[in-house]
Write a protein that holds these residues in place. Structure first.
Motif, PDB file in Angstrom:
ATOM      1  N   ALA A   1       0.833  -1.286   0.110  1.00  0.00           N
ATOM      2  CA  ALA A   1       0.120   0.062  -0.005  1.00  0.00           C
ATOM      3  C   ALA A   1       0.721   1.433   0.161  1.00  0.00           C
ATOM      4  CB  ALA A   1      -1.047   0.068   1.362  1.00  0.00           C
TER       5      ALA A   1
ATOM      6  N   ASP B   1       2.318   1.753  -3.473  1.00  0.00           N
ATOM      7  CA  ASP B   1       1.304   2.227  -4.314  1.00  0.00           C
ATOM      8  C   ASP B   1       0.836   3.519  -4.282  1.00  0.00           C
ATOM      9  OD1 ASP B   1       1.475  -0.410  -5.239  1.00  0.00           O
ATOM     10  OD2 ASP B   1      -0.761  -0.927  -4.971  1.00  0.00           O
TER      11      ASP B   1
ATOM     12  N   ARG C   1       2.991  -8.057 -11.057  1.00  0.00           N
ATOM     13  CA  ARG C   1       2.181  -8.458 -10.227  1.00  0.00           C
ATOM     14  C   ARG C   1       1.046  -9.196 -10.695  1.00  0.00           C
ATOM     15  NH1 ARG C   1       0.792  -3.430  -6.244  1.00  0.00           N
ATOM     16  NH2 ARG C   1       2.770  -2.710  -5.632  1.00  0.00           N
TER      17      ARG C   1
ATOM     18  N   TYR D   1      -1.460 -10.737  -8.051  1.00  0.00           N
ATOM     19  CA  TYR D   1      -1.726  -9.919  -6.970  1.00  0.00           C
ATOM     20  C   TYR D   1      -2.600  -8.638  -7.315  1.00  0.00           C
ATOM     21  CZ  TYR D   1       1.567 -12.469  -4.204  1.00  0.00           C
ATOM     22  OH  TYR D   1       2.211 -13.607  -3.484  1.00  0.00           O
ATOM     23  N   PHE D   2      -2.784  -7.824  -6.362  1.00  0.00           N
ATOM     24  CA  PHE D   2      -3.735  -6.709  -6.555  1.00  0.00           C
ATOM     25  C   PHE D   2      -2.838  -5.520  -7.490  1.00  0.00           C
ATOM     26  CE2 PHE D   2      -5.529  -2.528  -5.027  1.00  0.00           C
ATOM     27  CZ  PHE D   2      -6.804  -2.816  -5.471  1.00  0.00           C
TER      28      PHE D   2
ATOM     29  N   HIS E   1      -4.891  -3.016  -9.212  1.00  0.00           N
ATOM     30  CA  HIS E   1      -5.836  -1.748  -9.697  1.00  0.00           C
ATOM     31  C   HIS E   1      -5.381  -0.506  -9.220  1.00  0.00           C
ATOM     32  CE1 HIS E   1      -9.398  -4.763 -10.187  1.00  0.00           C
ATOM     33  NE2 HIS E   1      -8.229  -5.187 -11.089  1.00  0.00           N
ATOM     34  N   ASP E   2      -4.799  -0.358  -7.874  1.00  0.00           N
ATOM     35  CA  ASP E   2      -4.251   1.073  -7.710  1.00  0.00           C
ATOM     36  C   ASP E   2      -3.149   1.417  -8.244  1.00  0.00           C
ATOM     37  OD1 ASP E   2      -6.347   0.988  -5.652  1.00  0.00           O
ATOM     38  OD2 ASP E   2      -5.385   0.610  -4.000  1.00  0.00           O
TER      39      ASP E   2
ATOM     40  N   TRP F   1      -4.163   2.462 -11.653  1.00  0.00           N
ATOM     41  CA  TRP F   1      -4.923   4.101 -11.424  1.00  0.00           C
ATOM     42  C   TRP F   1      -3.764   4.803 -11.239  1.00  0.00           C
ATOM     43  CZ3 TRP F   1      -4.635   7.058  -7.104  1.00  0.00           C
ATOM     44  CH2 TRP F   1      -5.409   8.109  -7.050  1.00  0.00           C
TER      45      TRP F   1
ATOM     46  N   PHE G   1     -10.903   0.428 -13.079  1.00  0.00           N
ATOM     47  CA  PHE G   1     -11.317  -0.834 -12.973  1.00  0.00           C
ATOM     48  C   PHE G   1     -12.404  -0.317 -11.681  1.00  0.00           C
ATOM     49  CE2 PHE G   1      -7.470  -2.563 -14.679  1.00  0.00           C
ATOM     50  CZ  PHE G   1      -8.244  -3.182 -15.811  1.00  0.00           C
ATOM     51  N   HIS G   2     -12.372   0.511 -11.052  1.00  0.00           N
ATOM     52  CA  HIS G   2     -13.238   0.793  -9.914  1.00  0.00           C
ATOM     53  C   HIS G   2     -14.474   1.042 -10.487  1.00  0.00           C
ATOM     54  CE1 HIS G   2     -14.382   3.073  -6.424  1.00  0.00           C
ATOM     55  NE2 HIS G   2     -13.836   2.269  -5.691  1.00  0.00           N
ATOM     56  N   LEU G   3     -14.756   1.666 -11.831  1.00  0.00           N
ATOM     57  CA  LEU G   3     -16.026   2.004 -12.198  1.00  0.00           C
ATOM     58  C   LEU G   3     -16.614   0.822 -13.041  1.00  0.00           C
ATOM     59  CD1 LEU G   3     -18.002   3.804 -13.491  1.00  0.00           C
ATOM     60  CD2 LEU G   3     -16.602   4.840 -14.992  1.00  0.00           C
TER      61      LEU G   3
ATOM     62  N   SER H   1     -15.593  -2.850 -15.692  1.00  0.00           N
ATOM     63  CA  SER H   1     -15.011  -3.979 -16.094  1.00  0.00           C
ATOM     64  C   SER H   1     -14.090  -3.710 -17.350  1.00  0.00           C
ATOM     65  CB  SER H   1     -15.768  -5.215 -15.940  1.00  0.00           C
ATOM     66  OG  SER H   1     -17.029  -5.174 -16.813  1.00  0.00           O
TER      67      SER H   1
ATOM     68  N   ARG I   1      -6.788  -4.775   0.107  1.00  0.00           N
ATOM     69  CA  ARG I   1      -5.314  -5.451   0.886  1.00  0.00           C
ATOM     70  C   ARG I   1      -5.989  -5.970   2.071  1.00  0.00           C
ATOM     71  NH1 ARG I   1      -3.081  -1.174  -1.749  1.00  0.00           N
ATOM     72  NH2 ARG I   1      -1.538  -2.130  -3.143  1.00  0.00           N
TER      73      ARG I   1
ATOM     74  N   ASP J   1      -5.270 -11.264  -4.844  1.00  0.00           N
ATOM     75  CA  ASP J   1      -5.768  -9.574  -5.028  1.00  0.00           C
ATOM     76  C   ASP J   1      -6.842  -9.257  -4.327  1.00  0.00           C
ATOM     77  OD1 ASP J   1      -7.907 -11.185  -6.015  1.00  0.00           O
ATOM     78  OD2 ASP J   1      -7.650 -10.587  -8.115  1.00  0.00           O
TER      79      ASP J   1
ATOM     80  N   TRP K   1     -15.209  -5.224 -10.317  1.00  0.00           N
ATOM     81  CA  TRP K   1     -15.953  -5.538 -11.619  1.00  0.00           C
ATOM     82  C   TRP K   1     -15.165  -6.418 -12.506  1.00  0.00           C
ATOM     83  CZ3 TRP K   1     -20.206  -4.308 -10.312  1.00  0.00           C
ATOM     84  CH2 TRP K   1     -20.669  -3.204  -9.665  1.00  0.00           C
TER      85      TRP K   1
ATOM     86  N   GLY L   1     -20.896  -4.816 -15.059  1.00  0.00           N
ATOM     87  CA  GLY L   1     -19.688  -4.298 -14.920  1.00  0.00           C
ATOM     88  C   GLY L   1     -19.453  -3.321 -15.763  1.00  0.00           C
TER      89      GLY L   1
END
Lengths: 331, 256
Positions: free
Chosen positions: A126, A129, A155, A160-161, A163-164, A167, A239-241, A243, B74, B88, B150, B161
């Protein structure tokens, strides 16, 4: 990495791990506080070591003797991790107020972004990012973008995550950054290709003949980017908004009058003449497919023959379309 | 205007099936008064959409009244008896768990769960469908549920989505408050996914159940220093493919 160039604390971290680093540092600080602090304040210290020693710094109350870089780094951690106790000890994080903050963020990124000792789902990630987003957005630092792009794809391969980080990458509002994503269209790794297509809003290639398809798609994309770069804007779709985000799009009005725009806010960077303003009022009422024909043709002749373009752009829109269609069909 | 089987619908009789001021009436009135044409193959297909929109809102109210936490990916949490937390931060069904039980568990053991607004909104669609479909049919139609905003949504509800510009908004729509000048250190506040509850109210996980100004106020409190652009409600909506879901429902009911 050449371990000889590592600071004393980094060498312990790399060779012996987190627990030993914390234990050795703790013991040293109890026996010889000035020496422990001098290690911590070493110029070549890497951020992961500082991060791992945060509990010791807190427990031994070493805050007052930390150098400005380390204080700024801890302020950054407090802000991103929403750690009020830490924030009260080191003071508030303030963006854009001094050079130390920016240099500290650059130091955290340069020495800490690639470190994977904490896994990829924890607080450390975190922080990285958040630092990335501060650099790209608040400090408009484009130098970090190649490394950020690589981190996104690494990643993603690991599941792993991302999206942030994606962004933060697009918060640079830099059309050239798209090339850093596009190069992954040529990857042999299917996850890379799928992600590159998703980030660039391109269709996925068919399985058969994928290599040739991707080479063509890559070349086509670069051509498209070159043609439209001056007229691209960032939509802020992430991706928050949705797909299926389309992070960048072409401003057809700008392309039609061949005037550069800000990729961040879509405002024209060159003044419009009264005639262009009148033309745009009519242009913007036209259906999308006609706008595309006109803007594509306008750009093409603007590049080829400026005097011809001036003649064409002053004609009535109906006449412009007839000429554009005839030319484009002829080709 | 509502078109059923190529004929304009005279809405008086269907309106009488729903209480005054109900969201179903609101939807029918908005559709009827619109310049848009809303096509359905049958009155049952239209009623299915009304029912599902109602159930989406009910699910939103239930989640709002639960102990479901707000967590960034997280820190996301789930009940490991039903869900595996993925690298994720998403949730994937445990093997040999019934999808219907797993979705229900989110509402019954809500305190064990925490995620952000997009995933919470996705959960609402599954809960709504679970209220409509027989559980066995739900389990067959959605055997591999994955909950992570999404991302990788089941193809049967993949449209939720997507967002697109629309001329009319209805209760049960997914809307989005965008926050373009968000503080870079808090990307979770880059926007808020909400469900239109009707009567000018929205539910967004993490903020709550309010009218639009409150969402904008909260998002504006999380902007970058020197921000000059306010958060705003986008003119787009996300909707499931109600007709496809009705087709699946018809089949499920016929089999059971």
């Amino acid at each position: 990495m050449n371990r000889q160039s590592l600071s004393a604390l980094d060498q312990i971290r790399v060779r012996q791990g987190k627990a030993r680093l914390q234990k050795i540092f703790h013991g040293l600080a109890l026996r010889n506080r000035p020496r422990a602090l001098s290690y911590l304040n070493e110029e070549k210290l890497q951020f992961p070591s500082l991060y791992l020693l945060m509990p010791e710094i807190r427990g031994l109350d070493l805050y007052e003797d930390l150098n400005p870089r380390n204080i700024e780094a801890l302020k950054t951690c407090a802000k991103i991790l929403d750690d009020e106790n830490l924030g009260m000890r080191v003071g508030p994080f303030l963006q854009q107020d001094n050079k130390t903050t920016q240099q500290t963020l650059q130091w955290i990124f340069a020495t800490g972004a690639q470190w994977q000792g904490q896994g990829k789902t924890g607080a450390y990630d975190a922080v990285i990012d958040g630092v990335t987003a501060l650099l790209t957005r608040a400090y408009e630092d484009k130098n970090v973008l190649p490394a950020v792009a690589d981190m996104i794809f690494t990643r993603n391969r690991q599941g792993y995550f991302i999206h942030d980080l994606v962004w933060a990458f697009f918060q640079s509002f830099d059309p050239d950054a798209l090339k850093l994503v596009a190069k992954h269209l040529l990857s042999r790794n299917s996850q890379d290709v799928e992600l590159a297509c998703k980030l660039l809003h391109l269709p996925l290639p068919q399985e058969t003949g994928r290599g040739a398809d991707m080479q063509k798609q890559y070349q086509d994309y670069l051509t498209w980017l070159e043609e439209n770069k001056s007229f691209l804007y960032f939509t802020r779709e992430y991706f928050h908004l949705t797909s299926d985000p389309q992070p960048v799009d072409v401003d057809m009005s700008a392309k039609y009058v061949c005037k550069r725009i800000s990729p961040k806010n879509k405002k024209t960077l060159e003044p419009l003449t009264a005639g262009e303003q009148r033309s745009l009022q009519v242009f913007e009422k036209m259906p999308g497919e006609k706008q595309k024909i006109l803007s594509d043709y306008s750009y093409k002749i603007h590049e080829q023959d400026l005097s011809l373009w001036h003649q064409w752009i002053q004609k009535q829109l109906g006449e412009q379309i007839i000429i554009a269609q005839a030319e484009l069909e002829g080709n | 205007m509502i078109i059923i089987n190529n004929q304009p619908l005279e809405t008086t009789s269907i309106m009488e099936e729903y209480p005054p001021n109900s969201i179903e009436r609101t939807i029918i009135e908005t559709m009827s008064a619109s310049n848009e044409r809303y096509y359905y193959n049958s009155i049952e297909q239209l009623k299915f959409e009304l029912r599902m929109r109602r159930e989406i809102i009910n699910a939103a109210e239930a989640l709002y009244n639960s102990d479901f936490h707000f967590k960034v990916f997280r820190d996301s949490t789930c009940n490991p008896a039903y869900w595996m937390r993925t690298n994720d931060g998403g949730f994937s069904l445990q093997p040999r768990v019934r999808p219907s039980d797993a979705i229900r568990d989110i509402f019954t053991n809500s305190t064990m769960y925490g995620t952000e607004c997009a995933t919470a909104t996705l959960i609402l669609y599954y809960k709504a469908l679970l209220e409509i479909y027989p559980a066995e049919a739900f389990d067959k139609i959605f055997p591999r549920i994955y909950l992570m905003n999404w991302h990788n949504i089941d193809r049967q509800i993949g449209e939720v989505g997507m967002v697109r510009q629309v001329n009319d908004f209805f209760p049960g729509d997914r809307r989005y408050f965008a926050n373009p000048d968000v503080d870079p250190t808090t990307p979770e506040w880059q926007g808020e996914n909400v469900i239109d509850l009707g009567n000018g109210l929205y539910y967004g996980h993490g903020i709550g159940r309010f009218a639009a100004p409150k969402f904008i106020e909260v998002l504006n409190e999380n902007r970058i220093e020197g921000a000059d652009e306010s958060a705003y409600l986008m003119d787009t909506a996300g909707r499931p493919d109600f007709k496809r879901l009705y087709g699946l429902y018809e089949k499920a009911v016929a089999i059971s």
